[in-house]
Scaffold this active site. Structure first.
Site, PDB file in Angstrom:
ATOM      1  N   TYR A   1      10.350  11.629 -42.863  1.00  0.00           N
ATOM      2  CA  TYR A   1       9.734  12.737 -42.159  1.00  0.00           C
ATOM      3  C   TYR A   1      10.744  13.683 -41.505  1.00  0.00           C
ATOM      4  O   TYR A   1      10.356  14.708 -40.947  1.00  0.00           O
ATOM      5  CB  TYR A   1       8.759  12.220 -41.099  1.00  0.00           C
ATOM      6  CG  TYR A   1       7.490  11.632 -41.665  1.00  0.00           C
ATOM      7  CD1 TYR A   1       7.433  11.139 -42.965  1.00  0.00           C
ATOM      8  CD2 TYR A   1       6.337  11.551 -40.908  1.00  0.00           C
ATOM      9  CE1 TYR A   1       6.284  10.585 -43.476  1.00  0.00           C
ATOM     10  CE2 TYR A   1       5.170  10.999 -41.414  1.00  0.00           C
ATOM     11  CZ  TYR A   1       5.160  10.515 -42.703  1.00  0.00           C
ATOM     12  OH  TYR A   1       4.007   9.976 -43.208  1.00  0.00           O
TER      13      TYR A   1
ATOM     14  N   LYS B   1      10.339  -2.272 -47.371  1.00  0.00           N
ATOM     15  CA  LYS B   1      10.309  -2.453 -48.825  1.00  0.00           C
ATOM     16  C   LYS B   1      11.728  -2.757 -49.302  1.00  0.00           C
ATOM     17  O   LYS B   1      12.238  -2.150 -50.253  1.00  0.00           O
ATOM     18  CB  LYS B   1       9.728  -1.202 -49.501  1.00  0.00           C
ATOM     19  CG  LYS B   1       9.355  -1.396 -50.974  1.00  0.00           C
ATOM     20  CD  LYS B   1       8.319  -2.488 -51.200  1.00  0.00           C
ATOM     21  CE  LYS B   1       7.988  -2.593 -52.695  1.00  0.00           C
ATOM     22  NZ  LYS B   1       7.188  -3.809 -52.987  1.00  0.00           N
TER      23      LYS B   1
ATOM     24  N   ASP C   1       3.529  -3.426 -49.297  1.00  0.00           N
ATOM     25  CA  ASP C   1       2.361  -3.583 -50.162  1.00  0.00           C
ATOM     26  C   ASP C   1       1.620  -4.876 -49.853  1.00  0.00           C
ATOM     27  O   ASP C   1       0.389  -4.908 -49.790  1.00  0.00           O
ATOM     28  CB  ASP C   1       2.759  -3.504 -51.638  1.00  0.00           C
ATOM     29  CG  ASP C   1       4.013  -4.304 -51.966  1.00  0.00           C
ATOM     30  OD1 ASP C   1       4.659  -4.844 -51.045  1.00  0.00           O
ATOM     31  OD2 ASP C   1       4.354  -4.377 -53.166  1.00  0.00           O
TER      32      ASP C   1
ATOM     33  N   ASP D   1       2.819   5.279 -40.501  1.00  0.00           N
ATOM     34  CA  ASP D   1       1.766   6.282 -40.617  1.00  0.00           C
ATOM     35  C   ASP D   1       0.630   5.769 -41.498  1.00  0.00           C
ATOM     36  O   ASP D   1      -0.555   5.844 -41.144  1.00  0.00           O
ATOM     37  CB  ASP D   1       2.378   7.559 -41.195  1.00  0.00           C
ATOM     38  CG  ASP D   1       1.451   8.747 -41.114  1.00  0.00           C
ATOM     39  OD1 ASP D   1       0.362   8.639 -40.516  1.00  0.00           O
ATOM     40  OD2 ASP D   1       1.816   9.821 -41.638  1.00  0.00           O
TER      41      ASP D   1
ATOM     42  N   ASP E   1      -3.483   4.496 -40.345  1.00  0.00           N
ATOM     43  CA  ASP E   1      -4.765   4.968 -40.860  1.00  0.00           C
ATOM     44  C   ASP E   1      -5.564   3.832 -41.486  1.00  0.00           C
ATOM     45  O   ASP E   1      -6.798   3.780 -41.367  1.00  0.00           O
ATOM     46  CB  ASP E   1      -4.540   6.082 -41.880  1.00  0.00           C
ATOM     47  CG  ASP E   1      -4.237   7.411 -41.212  1.00  0.00           C
ATOM     48  OD1 ASP E   1      -4.075   7.447 -39.979  1.00  0.00           O
ATOM     49  OD2 ASP E   1      -4.148   8.438 -41.927  1.00  0.00           O
TER      50      ASP E   1
END
Length: 383
Positions: free
Chosen positions: A177, A223, A255, A279, A283
């Site tokens: 970001y 990851k 994942d 982020d 959600d």
């Protein structure tokens, strides 16, 4: 301090001296200076509905709020060309105790320049490196998951079904970001930035909060099996975890964690992840407990004013209809009160929201027919 307790107030590690010799909370009658940026779309509606709720809770618990409404948003940008002028930034940096923000985003500004300059500008210039998002199931029927708690041996289930109650610490100033990009021929290349300072401090913040709030498990997600840069997260997570005896530290690839959050959300307590993964997980967490209309967040530094905004967007199509859910904004206000040193007021707000939802007084996004002001007034009545 005698009679006090340590409170990690969703971002600021502080000694809470707000207790007298008998252990009762001492009321701080000073009014906190709170800057308000209503934002766009439904932002001003939910903010103005939430403020009377917060004022009622503050009055009940013996402190005040001095609200300063600032004009910055799409309307101001379209009229003046200003996003967040330098004097306003300095004011927010130096003169206020908290920044309370509604959703930003307006189709009249296709590039959302105003939202980017306000939110990202404050985030990076104030070094608001902690994005704190609680994920708590307020009522059993709000989750789309099965209500049986998952069967024998599964922890966290009660008579109402699953007990989902965890928090996410999202690193907020690094990662993809940062927007570092370059072009090589036809290829667009984005760079992900992870520094030892940035990674260590968000991991440490997660462990600090876990210890202060009696949590016994911290989960870090990366990851690193596919992204070599994430080995930095692995190393620093092990180093910091070693300092916190009694708190279990575990790792999940992003994942696998996303899958396990859907299957067994009740087993998680504190999750820490980089900017992008945090982020996404936030959600997902909101969806597990009822949606973005009840999802609160705080964006924090250590020991300075924080920025508090609901997770949901500006929903321009709903602006002016009076049906937007104010719960996310009210609960964001609860996070703000906790950060300002009033944990009892924060818990009282959460209780009043739970009772309102249990009574069936709900906005349309969570299956009800109540208006924005109707929900807010119902919460006030339960305070």
């Amino acid at each position: 301090t005698s009679g006090g307790r340590t409170v990690w107030a969703a971002g600021a590690l502080r000694d809470s001296n707000e207790a007298d010799g008998g252990g009762r909370e001492r009321k701080n009658m000073t009014a906190h200076r709170i800057a308000v940026i209503g934002g766009d779309g439904i932002g001003p509606e939910v903010v103005e509905s939430a403020i009377p709720v917060l004022e009622r809770a503050a009055a009940k618990h013996g402190f005040g709020c001095a609200w300063e409404r600032l004009p910055y948003g799409a309307d101001h940008y379209l009229a003046t060309g200003e996003t967040l002028p330098e004097p306003a930034f300095r004011h927010l940096r130096d003169d206020v105790d908290a920044i309370f923000v509604g959703a930003l985003g307006d189709p009249r500004v296709p590039g959302n320049e105003h939202a980017r300059d306000i939110l990202l500008g404050l985030r990076f210039r104030l070094d608001l490196y902690i994005n704190f998002r609680p994920v708590t199931l307020l009522h059993p029927d709000l989750t789309p998951l099965k209500a049986d708690g998952g069967g024998p041996g599964r922890t966290g289930a009660d008579e109402g079904g699953r007990r989902i109650d965890f928090v996410i610490f999202r690193e907020n100033t690094e990662g993809l970001y940062l927007g570092r990009t370059r072009t090589e021929g036809d290829a667009q290349i984005a760079e992900e930035v992870n520094t030892p300072r940035g990674v260590e401090r968000i991991i440490r913040a997660a462990f600090d909060w876990a210890r202060a709030h009696g949590r016994s498990l911290v989960t870090m997600s990366d990851k690193s099996n596919a992204v070599p840069a994430h080995h930095l997260w692995q190393r620093l997570f092990r180093d910091v975890a070693a300092e916190f005896v009694g708190i279990e530290a575990e790792h999940r690839y992003i994942d696998a964690l996303a899958m396990e959050l859907v299957r067994r959300p009740e087993r998680f307590q504190v999750i820490v992840a980089n900017n992008l993964f945090g982020d996404i997980l936030s959600d997902l967490g909101a969806a597990l407990v009822g949606g973005l209309g009840i999802a609160a967040s705080a964006t924090l530094p250590r020991g300075r004013a924080g920025l508090f905004e609901p997770v949901h967007g500006s929903a321009p199509r709903h602006a002016g209809r009076g049906d937007a859910n104010p719960v996310a904004t009210i609960l964001t206000g609860a996070l703000m009160f906790e950060h300002l040193g009033h944990p009892a007021a924060a818990r009282d707000l959460e209780r009043a929201v739970r009772e309102t939802i249990a009574a069936g007084i709900r906005a349309p996004d969570i299956g009800g027919r109540a208006t924005t002001t109707g929900v807010a007034e119902a919460v006030i009545s339960r305070l």
